[in-house]
Design a protein around this motif. Structure first.
Motif, mmCIF file in Angstrom:
data_model
loop_
_atom_site.group_PDB
_atom_site.id
_atom_site.type_symbol
_atom_site.label_atom_id
_atom_site.label_comp_id
_atom_site.label_asym_id
_atom_site.label_seq_id
_atom_site.Cartn_x
_atom_site.Cartn_y
_atom_site.Cartn_z
ATOM 1 N N TYR A 41 -1.329 59.186 44.933
ATOM 2 C CA TYR A 41 -0.306 59.865 45.728
ATOM 3 C C TYR A 41 -0.654 61.205 46.136
ATOM 4 O O TYR A 41 0.121 62.034 45.955
ATOM 5 C CB TYR A 41 0.998 59.879 44.538
ATOM 6 N N VAL A 45 -2.804 56.503 47.794
ATOM 7 C CA VAL A 45 -1.394 55.949 47.365
ATOM 8 C C VAL A 45 -1.440 54.329 47.761
ATOM 9 O O VAL A 45 -2.272 53.770 48.829
ATOM 10 C CB VAL A 45 -0.669 56.551 48.911
ATOM 11 N N ALA A 90 2.406 63.427 47.954
ATOM 12 C CA ALA A 90 3.003 62.168 48.431
ATOM 13 C C ALA A 90 3.946 61.645 47.371
ATOM 14 O O ALA A 90 4.959 61.098 47.821
ATOM 15 C CB ALA A 90 1.923 61.068 48.679
ATOM 16 N N SER A 97 -2.050 62.001 49.206
ATOM 17 C CA SER A 97 -1.614 62.017 50.431
ATOM 18 C C SER A 97 -0.848 60.715 51.070
ATOM 19 O O SER A 97 -1.454 59.649 50.723
ATOM 20 C CB SER A 97 -2.903 62.342 51.380
ATOM 21 N N ALA A 98 0.089 61.157 51.708
ATOM 22 C CA ALA A 98 0.837 59.676 52.128
ATOM 23 C C ALA A 98 0.350 59.356 53.474
ATOM 24 O O ALA A 98 -0.087 60.073 54.178
ATOM 25 C CB ALA A 98 2.514 60.108 52.310
ATOM 26 N N GLU A 115 7.318 63.376 48.162
ATOM 27 C CA GLU A 115 7.792 62.896 49.273
ATOM 28 C C GLU A 115 8.886 61.541 49.033
ATOM 29 O O GLU A 115 9.755 61.546 49.400
ATOM 30 C CB GLU A 115 6.715 62.695 50.413
#
Length: 607
Positions: free
Chosen positions: A523, A2, A469, A525-526, A472
């Motif tokens: 994107y 990210v 991510a 994992s945030a 989200e």
């Protein structure tokens, strides 16, 4: 991976080390503005008033020309009556003149005082402005290689007061009413910028919080809040009250310590859940007042060079208090004031951006109609922060250009230029983030065309295939800003852009495949600060997309998702555990949730 959603460069805003002049009470007049007795009166109406006063000094009886060529008197009694009548008329006239003279003197005195005070205030503002301009030339950004523009993230004291914005909307009389006379002759309160102390608050006494300067380097000053020994003991009692899961214990603690920060934050959440918005807002304002009274003399809210490390638990409460106060202001209808607090939070740690204010600042700028400021922020930070990779900036900047193209004062050529920018940016945003369209139309209660809903690019496949991510970030943006897209003219513009995007997709545009590859690679994992922002936002569309490692752990309102590498200055003493050797797996589970869980007490209670 990210792209970083955090704050800005390591540089600072123009530094004002000493704001004592601006924060002091009554202003003193500048010696340069005082006039000597021999100096002429600079006021334009002074000579006219003096001429009138000289004319008033000469009465009609003293005029030598009035007796020239006078006739002999025929009747003495009649002359005496006429003289008496004249004397009465002249006395009434002279009395009226005296009243007028007093009024003129009063107005002259007040205007003179106003000029002196106004000149002193202007001199102070000019001094501060000169300091900012001189310091802004020396403070450079190490990351982006240029000075940060004051017009974008500069914080002004007057914009931190919501009454400034409310007066602009409704007028001073409607906002203040009869408050100004009633606030006189009350308890003395320290002058503060963020909140105004209320007479209904408990008497303020320092709760045991202080601020220390840790380091100063390249014009950046790093501070931290500190707790003395007494405050640490109160903090331990607060943790015990939270573990009891009984809000009454927090209320009892606040009665003894009315300015304990974490208790105020936690009880504010309880009041907000119980829909007591006024009490919840009042508790947050009390916490901010307690913080501001503990500021270091060099700590500045407006210079942009003061830093607070979120890794220290003592500093986190200040971040959270500012954030909660900002959200109350936004819901109260003061988006411009909320924007000022958003910039303030971002300036406290622009590199880490622990509360991810970059996911919110575009919304507040759009609501405040600060279109040019948002575009300037995007232009300055895009190169080193990749703001175009965040859905909120990709769509909000396009919306900015569209609103600018709709302004009536623009010439047709500039309006067409802004419209072309808007079309280009919106199409790029839809190609990069196709999962935004359908949830946005759903919240706007707009039924999409069958050609759009059935197309594979915008259909259900675009929702299912999103990385975690990205889902989200998309849900966060749609849930927060859908109201800005409800206007009929905006929706027509969106419809035109969607049709053009579908044409480009069917034509195998190279940008479509390039964006698809970017979505697959990024994107996944945030970072933790984005999860923290989603929890604080309380947007249900975004909260449902949080990963299990966040939703399965207890989240405390006074410290949501603390950093894993926190800098601990003091620790809570270990509590003596009873019956730990004979505990079952179930009791260990309860103890992980509630550290004061006692299995022996539960057995005695049940039997």
């Amino acid at each position: 991976m990210v792209p970083p959603a955090g704050g800005g460069p390591t540089g600072g805003w123009p530094c004002i080390s000493h704001l004592g002049l601006a924060r002091s009470g009554p202003t003193r007049s500048n010696p340069a503005t005082r006039r000597s007795p021999a100096s002429p009166d600079p006021r334009p109406g002074s000579r006219i008033c003096d001429a009138e006063n000289e004319a008033e000094r000469v009465s009609p009886d003293e005029d030598p020309e009035s007796n020239k060529g006078g006739a002999p008197r025929k009747n003495d009694n009649k002359d005496v009556e006429n003289q008496d009548q004249k004397y009465e008329e002249e006395s009434t006239k002279s009395g009226d003149r005296l009243k007028k003279k007093k009024k003129k003197k009063k107005t002259k005195m007040t205007s003179e005082d106003g000029q002196v005070n106004g000149t002193a205030t202007e001199n102070i503002d000019l001094l501060l402005e000169n300091l900012e301009q001189s310091n802004s030339m020396s403070l450079q950004s190490e990351d982006c290689g240029g000075s940060i523009r004051r017009s974008v993230l500069h914080v002004e004291h007057r914009n931190l007061n919501p009454e400034t914005e409310l007066k602009r909307y409704f007028g001073a009389r409607a906002v203040l009413g009869d408050q100004r006379p009633r606030q006189r002759n009350r308890h003395f309160h320290r002058s503060t910028w963020m909140t105004s102390p209320k007479d209904s608050w408990p008497r303020f006494s320092r709760p045991g919080i202080s601020m220390t300067l840790l380091d100063s380097k390249n014009g950046i000053h790093c501070f931290t809040f500190e707790h003395n020994r007494d405050y640490q003991q109160v903090q331990f009692k607060f943790l015990e009250a939270v573990e009891s899961m009984d809000p009454n214990n927090i209320v009892a603690l606040l009665q003894l310590n009315p300015y304990h920060i974490d208790s105020l934050l936690q009880l504010s959440d309880v009041c907000r859940i119980q829909e007591d918005q006024e009490m919840a807002r009042d508790l947050i304002e009390r916490a901010l007042y307690s913080f501001e009274c503990a500021f270091h003399p060099l700590f500045s809210l407006t210079s942009g060079t003061s830093r607070l490390d979120y890794l220290r638990p003592e500093n986190r409460a200040f971040y959270l208090a500012l954030y909660k106060h900002m959200m109350f202001l936004e819901k109260r209808g003061c988006p411009r004031t909320a924007l000022e607090y958003c910039k303030l939070i971002l300036c406290l740690d622009p590199d880490a951006d622990p509360l991810c204010m970059l996911l919110l600042i575009d919304f507040l700028m759009l609501r405040s109609r600060e279109y040019k400021s948002l575009l300037q922020l995007y232009q300055d930070w895009e190169e080193h922060r990749n703001l175009s990779q965040l859905p909120n900036f990709a769509f909000s900047c396009a919306l900015c250009h569209f609103h600018l193209s709709q302004q009536e004062d623009l010439d047709p050529e500039e309006s067409d230029k802004q419209r072309r920018h808007a079309d280009q940016m919106l199409q790029s945003a839809l190609i990069m983030f196709p999962g935004v369209l359908m949830p946005l139309l759903d919240l706007c209660t707009v039924q999409p065309d069958s050609a759009v809903s059935s197309h594979s690019f915008f259909g259900p496949k675009s929702q299912i295939g999103q990385p975690p991510a990205l889902a989200e970030l998309t849900a966060l943006y749609v849930g927060r800003t859908y109201s800005l897209w409800k206007e009929a003219v905006v929706m027509l513009w969106l419809e035109e852009s969607v049709k053009e995007v579908l044409r480009r997709v069917d034509a195998k545009d190279a940008l479509v495949e390039d964006c698809q590859n970017k979505r697959k690679q990024r994107y996944q994992s945030a970072p933790r600060n984005i999860h923290r922002h989603v929890l604080l936002s309380e947007i249900k569309e975004a909260s449902s997309t949080l990963p299990l490692e966040v939703t399965t752990q207890p989240v405390m309102g006074f410290d949501p998702l603390p950093p894993l590498d926190s800098v601990i200055s003091y620790t809570r003493p270990e509590r003596q555990q009873v019956g730990a050797s004979n505990e079952s797996t179930l009791s260990l589970f309860f103890r992980s949730l509630l550290p004061n869980f006692n299995i022996q007490f539960v057995k005695l209670t049940l039997h």
